[in-house]
Design a protein around this motif. Structure first.
Motif, PDB file in Angstrom:
ATOM      1  N   VAL A 102     -10.643  16.085 -21.543  1.00  0.00           N
ATOM      2  CA  VAL A 102     -11.597  17.014 -22.253  1.00  0.00           C
ATOM      3  C   VAL A 102     -12.332  16.171 -23.457  1.00  0.00           C
ATOM      4  CG1 VAL A 102      -9.976  19.166 -22.685  1.00  0.00           C
ATOM      5  CG2 VAL A 102      -9.957  16.850 -24.364  1.00  0.00           C
ATOM      6  N   GLN A 103     -13.192  17.206 -24.131  1.00  0.00           N
ATOM      7  CA  GLN A 103     -13.994  15.720 -24.914  1.00  0.00           C
ATOM      8  C   GLN A 103     -13.746  15.828 -26.531  1.00  0.00           C
ATOM      9  OE1 GLN A 103     -17.342  18.772 -23.438  1.00  0.00           O
ATOM     10  NE2 GLN A 103     -17.508  16.700 -22.036  1.00  0.00           N
ATOM     11  N   THR A 104     -14.562  15.051 -27.118  1.00  0.00           N
ATOM     12  CA  THR A 104     -13.453  14.527 -28.448  1.00  0.00           C
ATOM     13  C   THR A 104     -14.989  16.003 -28.959  1.00  0.00           C
ATOM     14  OG1 THR A 104     -15.804  13.076 -28.571  1.00  0.00           O
ATOM     15  CG2 THR A 104     -13.227  12.092 -28.314  1.00  0.00           C
ATOM     16  N   GLY A 140     -14.206  10.766 -25.020  1.00  0.00           N
ATOM     17  CA  GLY A 140     -13.489  12.225 -24.816  1.00  0.00           C
ATOM     18  C   GLY A 140     -11.766  11.559 -24.542  1.00  0.00           C
ATOM     19  N   ILE A 141     -11.303  12.789 -23.976  1.00  0.00           N
ATOM     20  CA  ILE A 141      -9.567  12.361 -24.515  1.00  0.00           C
ATOM     21  C   ILE A 141      -9.343  12.522 -23.050  1.00  0.00           C
ATOM     22  CG2 ILE A 141      -7.400  12.927 -25.213  1.00  0.00           C
ATOM     23  CD1 ILE A 141      -9.629  14.275 -27.117  1.00  0.00           C
ATOM     24  N   LEU A 142      -8.153  11.664 -22.764  1.00  0.00           N
ATOM     25  CA  LEU A 142      -7.714  11.361 -21.459  1.00  0.00           C
ATOM     26  C   LEU A 142      -6.020  11.775 -21.312  1.00  0.00           C
ATOM     27  CD1 LEU A 142      -9.125  11.342 -17.808  1.00  0.00           C
ATOM     28  CD2 LEU A 142      -7.715   8.943 -18.366  1.00  0.00           C
ATOM     29  N   LEU A 143      -5.883  12.526 -20.434  1.00  0.00           N
ATOM     30  CA  LEU A 143      -4.141  12.238 -20.823  1.00  0.00           C
ATOM     31  C   LEU A 143      -3.626  12.697 -19.156  1.00  0.00           C
ATOM     32  CD1 LEU A 143      -4.901  14.836 -23.279  1.00  0.00           C
ATOM     33  CD2 LEU A 143      -2.485  14.148 -23.506  1.00  0.00           C
ATOM     34  N   GLU A 144      -2.891  10.848 -19.163  1.00  0.00           N
ATOM     35  CA  GLU A 144      -2.317  11.522 -17.891  1.00  0.00           C
ATOM     36  C   GLU A 144      -0.541  12.223 -17.469  1.00  0.00           C
ATOM     37  OE1 GLU A 144      -1.670   7.818 -15.499  1.00  0.00           O
ATOM     38  OE2 GLU A 144      -0.333   9.005 -14.255  1.00  0.00           O
ATOM     39  N   VAL A 145      -0.870  13.121 -16.950  1.00  0.00           N
ATOM     40  CA  VAL A 145       0.599  13.745 -17.394  1.00  0.00           C
ATOM     41  C   VAL A 145       1.741  14.069 -16.311  1.00  0.00           C
ATOM     42  CG1 VAL A 145       1.806  16.171 -17.944  1.00  0.00           C
ATOM     43  CG2 VAL A 145      -0.724  15.258 -18.980  1.00  0.00           C
ATOM     44  N   ALA A 146       2.986  13.727 -15.886  1.00  0.00           N
ATOM     45  CA  ALA A 146       3.969  14.341 -15.096  1.00  0.00           C
ATOM     46  C   ALA A 146       4.355  15.193 -15.210  1.00  0.00           C
ATOM     47  CB  ALA A 146       4.631  12.799 -14.755  1.00  0.00           C
ATOM     48  N   THR A 147       4.961  16.657 -14.614  1.00  0.00           N
ATOM     49  CA  THR A 147       5.538  17.145 -14.647  1.00  0.00           C
ATOM     50  C   THR A 147       6.938  17.019 -14.103  1.00  0.00           C
ATOM     51  OG1 THR A 147       4.303  18.460 -12.905  1.00  0.00           O
ATOM     52  CG2 THR A 147       3.465  18.837 -15.060  1.00  0.00           C
ATOM     53  N   ASP A 148       8.264  18.297 -14.640  1.00  0.00           N
ATOM     54  CA  ASP A 148       9.030  18.055 -13.013  1.00  0.00           C
ATOM     55  C   ASP A 148       9.079  18.321 -12.517  1.00  0.00           C
ATOM     56  OD1 ASP A 148      10.842  17.179 -15.357  1.00  0.00           O
ATOM     57  OD2 ASP A 148      11.434  19.254 -15.938  1.00  0.00           O
ATOM     58  N   GLY A 149       8.351  19.565 -12.184  1.00  0.00           N
ATOM     59  CA  GLY A 149       7.876  19.120 -10.713  1.00  0.00           C
ATOM     60  C   GLY A 149       6.584  19.436  -9.885  1.00  0.00           C
ATOM     61  N   GLU A 194       5.880  14.527 -19.196  1.00  0.00           N
ATOM     62  CA  GLU A 194       5.973  13.471 -19.957  1.00  0.00           C
ATOM     63  C   GLU A 194       4.169  12.732 -19.859  1.00  0.00           C
ATOM     64  OE1 GLU A 194       7.321  10.454 -16.397  1.00  0.00           O
ATOM     65  OE2 GLU A 194       7.064   8.725 -18.337  1.00  0.00           O
ATOM     66  N   TYR A 195       4.186  12.389 -20.783  1.00  0.00           N
ATOM     67  CA  TYR A 195       2.763  11.779 -21.143  1.00  0.00           C
ATOM     68  C   TYR A 195       2.618  10.254 -20.780  1.00  0.00           C
ATOM     69  CZ  TYR A 195       2.466  15.565 -24.169  1.00  0.00           C
ATOM     70  OH  TYR A 195       2.530  17.495 -23.614  1.00  0.00           O
ATOM     71  N   ARG A 196       1.706  10.068 -19.562  1.00  0.00           N
ATOM     72  CA  ARG A 196       2.141   8.339 -18.818  1.00  0.00           C
ATOM     73  C   ARG A 196       0.737   8.195 -19.271  1.00  0.00           C
ATOM     74  NH1 ARG A 196       5.028   7.633 -13.734  1.00  0.00           N
ATOM     75  NH2 ARG A 196       3.363   6.949 -12.423  1.00  0.00           N
ATOM     76  N   ARG A 197       0.416   8.569 -19.786  1.00  0.00           N
ATOM     77  CA  ARG A 197      -1.000   7.768 -20.613  1.00  0.00           C
ATOM     78  C   ARG A 197      -1.702   8.484 -21.471  1.00  0.00           C
ATOM     79  NH1 ARG A 197      -5.905   5.728 -16.829  1.00  0.00           N
ATOM     80  NH2 ARG A 197      -5.569   7.508 -15.183  1.00  0.00           N
ATOM     81  N   VAL A 198      -2.456   8.344 -22.401  1.00  0.00           N
ATOM     82  CA  VAL A 198      -3.556   9.185 -23.302  1.00  0.00           C
ATOM     83  C   VAL A 198      -4.662   7.553 -24.035  1.00  0.00           C
ATOM     84  CG1 VAL A 198      -3.118  10.012 -25.339  1.00  0.00           C
ATOM     85  CG2 VAL A 198      -1.474   9.942 -23.976  1.00  0.00           C
TER      86      VAL A 198
END
Lengths: 312, 535
Positions: free
Chosen positions: A94-96, A51-60, A121-125
């Motif tokens: 999400v799934q690959t 699968g695909i994993l994203l850790e995302v930091a948003t502004d607020g 900001e993409y903290r982790r992909v």
């Protein structure tokens, strides 16, 4: 100066008396874990499921509902979105895609990035393809089994087969319950969890060996004592150490659980749980099991005993 | 147990001192280490990608594509060989993993087989065998000849494709100018790439997953691409390709490669002198220059397609012969795209496509957060254990705590010295070790308490405590070590870092808790000669 004492010096707790209850409860819990794991399954992380994993930091603070609608309309299949530690930190999974291989996964990431727009900001992909996740499952299972088998052999070599069997049954107990609690709480079951399980195996064995060592010593010392009494004595004699060591280890782990950050949280949780279960099992399972299995009483004439004496 | 020769004490002290010395650089800013006098330890712990940010890619070389290419070129060779001999044939092509051809006249079968056999070359035998073997195997069923690539040839192709791929990936990544990238072979057909500290990890992927096969081919003007496609009648020797910047626009391109990217000697990003748009300037070698000169001379006013990995970058019309071997590629590039293309062309084409099997990228902010969280958790865990030990064992607890501090210094020292990689789970391993390391001292102290209670003298109780606890300590720690070793075999990246610190921690903790602590207690006992023990 008087020191703090967690355990009074001369405990005479009749652990052996509880053995039927303890073993009964443990068998029940193992069965429950097995059933739960089969019915409810484990919440496999992308390590094992791909699968695909994203850790995302948003502004607020992140608008999780809004993200869900925005990403849900992309046609990527099931999209999991959850807060990760902080309010502005979000995990997207999400799934690959089934087809198209690597390019397809990259295309999915690009779609998500386009949908999220600027200002995040993409903290982790992380992307784990089906091939790798299959291999990771295999090597994870192999590692756990290998560790248990090596422990079996080591204890057999250092003690007797009865001890070996008892300690390994206790290990299986610890591993089963840890997996069970991961299924119950639906925690992320990943490569880190396998690492935690292996650590638990090492720790629980460590705990058991200390009690077994004392049982062996007492078997030499008190040749006529009833085995149940002897096991009780040995557990009580080592109880203070067992509690102390679990205590310091848990102190360190709790610090890690609270301050070590979100990435390590499930990993640390697994170890905390495992150490509690491992401590319980070396007192209530591994040692009393010797009564069911039976042990050799005469340790005086064996070569092993001589080696021990020479060392001591 | 409590008697130490002077040299043993000195040795123990030296080991502890070395631990502090080698862990010390970690407490200074990295820049200040360069000014250290020579000979002093100046290595810091090597932080893993999860702590400093960076990309981990697991790539697979598509060997099947290499073999398919090989079979295709074999078919071409067979066609030429049979034609040259005037042998008539039908059905020449690739079927599965063999090339087949049917000879029309049975009388010519033997000659045909011989001709095809002559195409083979010698390769090194696979495995342990060093005797050269043929790279193809020719067999027949009646008039049907099958040509298979031998296992030895397959292996040798695979090996050279791997070496070449690694070399090219290395060249491409080096062009990014990052520090300490790791590029290594894993298994038979995989390449592991670890690049720390990237600002734009996405760009790394663009650089490694493109084959970058560049060809210059003429555009077929005899038909309109759109119409040919709709009619389904693509002229023989030509194919439909699409524009790179517009995958709706087809171009009818001849299959014959006039000049290949392998003739390039240089490629640099630049700007077009008239339009100012980003371009890539390239330079051919002498053969390439001659070929390029010939094509441009003979095809003035025809569009010339520049094809990269099956996509047409641009197809400018040849205005005049280009003889200097220099040229320019334009194609609506951004500056970054022109940069990348130049890197790709300089590094050369991959022998086979690379698939990304696994990717793990950590941004610098998450890495920094993890380091901070790890530091706080370690310090608090460390402090909690120290306070706890002091409360329980008093003075002896303090002695155990000093051993624990030395233990942590030794772990950091060993990590720095071995340049092992410290990951976030690795930090967890250190914290766990801090909790478990005191176990040996707990075992000893509890034993001493018991012996005292049994009525032994102080010295006898101390002696018995250390000696009786030893075998238990060893047994207990070997089990953890076994678990750590199994874990090391299993894991890659972060998890392996956990196994490393756990294993190092087990070894150093036995040393500090059993030996270092014993030196303390022995020295203390010899000075004080206490009659009672407050334990």
């Amino acid at each position: 100066m008087r020191h703090l004492k967690l355990i009074p010096s001369d405990t005479k707790i009749p652990f052996i008396k509880f053995r039927h209850i303890a073993v009964g409860v443990s068998i029940l819990l193992i069965v429950a874990s097995a059933v739960l794991t089969m019915m409810r399954g484990l919440n496999f992380g992308i390590d094992f499921e791909g699968g695909i994993l994203l850790e995302v930091a948003t502004d607020g603070p992140a608008d999780i509902g809004g993200l869900r609608t925005r990403l849900g309309s992309l046609g990527l299949g099931e999209v999991q979105i959850q807060e990760f530690g902080e309010a502005n930190d979000v995990l997207i999974r999400v799934q690959t895609p089934d087809e198209g291989g690597n390019d397809a996964s990259q295309a999915v990431i690009n779609k998500i990035k386009a949908a999220l727009g600027e200002g995040v900001e993409y903290r982790r992909v992380e992307v784990v393809g089906p091939q790798v996740s299959g291999e990771l499952i295999q090597s994870g299972v192999t590692a756990v089994i290998l560790a248990i088998v090596l422990m079996l052999i080591y204890i057999w070599f250092r003690f007797e087969w009865q001890f070996s069997l008892g300690s390994v049954l206790a290990l299986v107990h610890d591993v089963a319950l840890t997996i069970g609690v991961f299924s119950f709480l639906q925690l992320d079951f990943s490569l880190q969890t396998i690492a935690a399980i292996l650590t638990i195996i090492g720790y629980s064995m460590n705990d058991t060996v200390v009690v077994y060592d004392r049982i062996r010593e007492n078997l030499r010392k008190y040749k006529r004592m009833d085995l149940g009494e002897l096991v009780d004595l040995s557990i009580n004699e080592t109880l203070s150490r067992t509690v102390m060591t679990s205590g310091t280890t848990l102190l360190a782990l709790f610090s890690l659980y609270i301050f070590g950050g979100e990435v390590l949280r499930d990993f640390t949780f697994a170890m905390i749980f495992g150490i509690l279960v491992g401590t319980y099992s070396s007192i209530f399972i591994a040692s009393p099991l010797l009564l069911y299995i039976g042990v050799k009483r005469d340790w005086s004439g064996t070569g092993d005993a001589k080696v021990q004496q020479a060392k001591g | 147990m409590l008697h130490f020769e002077r040299w043993k004490i000195i040795l123990v002290a030296l080991v502890c001192f070395a631990g502090f010395a080698y862990s010390a650089p970690n407490f200074f800013p990295k820049d200040s280490l360069a000014d250290m006098p020579a000979g002093l330890p100046d290595k810091q712990v090597n932080l893993g990608l999860d702590l400093r940010g960076g990309s981990y890619l697991l790539l697979e070389v598509d060997i099947d594509a290499v073999m398919k290419d090989r079979l295709q070129s074999l078919v071409g060779d067979i066609r030429k060989a049979l034609r040259d001999e005037g042998i008539r044939y039908t059905g020449l092509g690739v079927k599965g993993d063999v090339a087949t051809v049917r000879v029309t006249d049975a009388a010519q079968l033997d000659t045909a087989m011989q001709q095809i056999r002559d195409l083979s070359t010698l390769v090194n035998g696979g495995g342990f065998s060093t005797t050269p073997t043929r790279d193809i195997e020719v067999s027949n069923q009646g008039n049907l000849i099958s040509v298979a690539v031998t296992d030895a040839a397959r292996l040798s192709r695979q090996r050279s494709a791997m070496q070449q791929s690694i070399e090219i990936v290395r060249r491409r990544i080096d062009a990014l100018g990052t520090t300490e990238p790791v590029i290594q072979q894993q298994g038979a057909d995989r390449i592991l790439v670890q690049v720390p500290g990237l600002k734009d990890p996405e760009n790394l992927k663009n650089l490694v997953d493109q084959t970058a096969k560049l060809t210059f081919r003429l555009v077929n003007n005899s038909a309109n691409a759109q119409q040919a496609m709709q009619a389904g009648s693509v002229p023989a020797g030509s194919e439909i390709l699409y524009m790179q910047d517009n995958d709706q626009q087809p171009v009818l391109v001849e299959r014959q490669v006039m000049v290949g990217g392998d003739h390039l000697t240089d490629a640099q990003p630049g700007f077009d002198s008239r339009t100012g748009e980003p371009v890539v300037n390239f330079q051919f070698d002498s053969t390439g220059s001659r070929l390029f000169g010939d094509v441009t001379r003979n095809n003035v006013n025809r569009p010339f397609a520049i094809v990269l990995d099956g996509k047409v970058i641009s197809a400018p019309v040849i205005r005049e012969p280009i003889t200097g071997g220099q040229g320019q590629i334009s194609g609506n590039f951004t500056v970054a795209e022109a940069n990348n293309l130049a890197i790709l062309l300089r590094a050369g084409a991959l022998p086979a496509p690379l698939d990304i099997l696994e990717e793990r990228t950590v941004g610098p902010s998450l890495g920094a957060d993890s380091v901070a969280a790890g530091e706080i958790a370690s310090l608090i865990g460390f402090a909690a254990v120290i306070v706890f030990m002091a409360l329980i064992y008093g003075f002896f607890g303090v002695l155990a705590n000093v051993a624990l501090i030395i233990n942590v210094a030794l772990i950091m020292g060993v990590l720095s010295l071995l340049q092992a990689t410290l990951t976030l789970p690795g930090i967890a391993g250190i914290v766990l070790t801090i909790g478990m390391a005191v176990d040996a001292n707990v075992l000893i102290y509890e034993r001493i308490r018991e012996e005292l209670k049994a009525g032994k003298s102080v010295i006898a109780a101390l002696e018995a405590g250390y000696s009786r606890a030893l075998s238990t300590i060893l047994d207990a720690n070997i089990t953890t070590l076994i678990a750590a070793i199994v874990l090391f075999q299993l894991g890659s990246g972060p998890v392996r870092g956990f196994a490393v610190t756990l294993a190092i921690g087990v070894v150093t903790s036995v040393f500090t808790a059993f030996t270092v602590n014993r030196v303390f207690v022995a020295t203390w006992y010899q000075r004080r000669r206490p009659k009672t023990l407050n334990l």
